[in-house]
Design an enzyme around this catalytic site. Structure first.
Site, PDB file in Angstrom:
ATOM      1  N   HIS A 188     -27.862  43.362  16.444  1.00  0.00           N
ATOM      2  CA  HIS A 188     -28.108  42.136  17.204  1.00  0.00           C
ATOM      3  C   HIS A 188     -28.499  40.982  16.286  1.00  0.00           C
ATOM      4  CE1 HIS A 188     -30.495  39.453  19.939  1.00  0.00           C
ATOM      5  NE2 HIS A 188     -29.448  39.668  20.691  1.00  0.00           N
ATOM      6  N   LYS A 203     -27.574  29.199  27.279  1.00  0.00           N
ATOM      7  CA  LYS A 203     -28.183  30.198  28.158  1.00  0.00           C
ATOM      8  C   LYS A 203     -29.698  30.129  28.047  1.00  0.00           C
ATOM      9  CE  LYS A 203     -28.097  34.623  27.076  1.00  0.00           C
ATOM     10  NZ  LYS A 203     -27.536  35.956  26.787  1.00  0.00           N
ATOM     11  N   ARG A 222     -33.245  32.012  29.202  1.00  0.00           N
ATOM     12  CA  ARG A 222     -33.746  33.285  29.731  1.00  0.00           C
ATOM     13  C   ARG A 222     -35.021  33.035  30.519  1.00  0.00           C
ATOM     14  NH1 ARG A 222     -32.050  38.184  28.725  1.00  0.00           N
ATOM     15  NH2 ARG A 222     -30.878  37.592  26.858  1.00  0.00           N
TER      16      ARG A 222
END
Length: 205
Positions: free
Chosen positions: A131, A195, A197
């Site tokens: 990641h 985006k 969160r």
């Protein structure tokens, strides 16, 4: 000098391990991975691995905690069986998203998992498309970080997926670097999704 090599896996990743064994033309190592009535995982290595290079293939994917414990217990079993070396092959590294303190009083769980793998007895780890690249630095053992990009780029080009209107889209700011690398090699446009969160598994675009 270390002799031979053996590949082992937990029940969750037997298919992946069998494909690897077929490619390298060696049999899958014998190990019984069972559970007690309360859910505890029990591993018994079914062959002599003293002085043998052992590779444990285990993606820590769903169910993450179960897969992770399978990996740790199998590494411990091989260590106690005097394996010459133990390499943890982790195609998917669970808890990788928790690689920094995004908020106060939160853990850096990917560092914890790296410590657990080292403490269990692994001498080396191999992972794919982590990641974040800095996760390599969380380990106290050598880490080989492989990338699927060369294979995927070839597949996209030969499969007819790339044309003059191709756009590579990054799902968030964290994926921009990877998306940029793909768009450059495919000679394609680049788009980025903003985006936000709002909470665990809750996002707004």
């Amino acid at each position: 000098m270390l002799k031979s090599l053996a590949i082992f896996t937990g029940n969750s990743n037997r298919g992946i391990a069998e494909e690897i064994c077929k490619f390298v033309e060696i049999p899958l190592g014998r190990a019984d991975v069972t559970q007690f009535a309360d859910g505890e995982i029990y591993v018994e290595v079914g062959e002599n691995v003293r002085g043998v290079n052992c590779f444990v293939v285990q993606s820590t994917c769903t169910p993450v905690n179960h897969s992770l414990m399978e990996l740790l217990i199998m590494i411990d079993a091989l260590k106690r069986a005097s394996a010459g070396s133990i390499v943890a092959i982790i195609p998917y590294f669970g808890y990788a998203r928790q690689d920094r303190k995004a908020k106060p009083r939160t853990p850096i769980t990917s560092k914890l998992v790296a410590d657990l793998i080292s403490a269990a007895g692994a001498n080396r780890a191999l992972a794919m498309d982590l990641h974040a690249p800095q996760i390599q630095g969380f380990f106290d053992i050598p880490v080989d970080h492989l990338f699927a990009m060369p294979v995927l780029i070839d597949e996209l080009k030969t499969g007819g997926f790339v044309g003059p209107d191709t756009v590579v889209v990054s799902p968030d700011a964290g994926g921009v670097e990877r998306a940029r690398a793909y768009s450059k090699r495919l000679n394609a446009n680049l788009a980025i999704i903003d985006k936000r969160r709002a909470g665990p598994n809750v996002t707004e675009v």
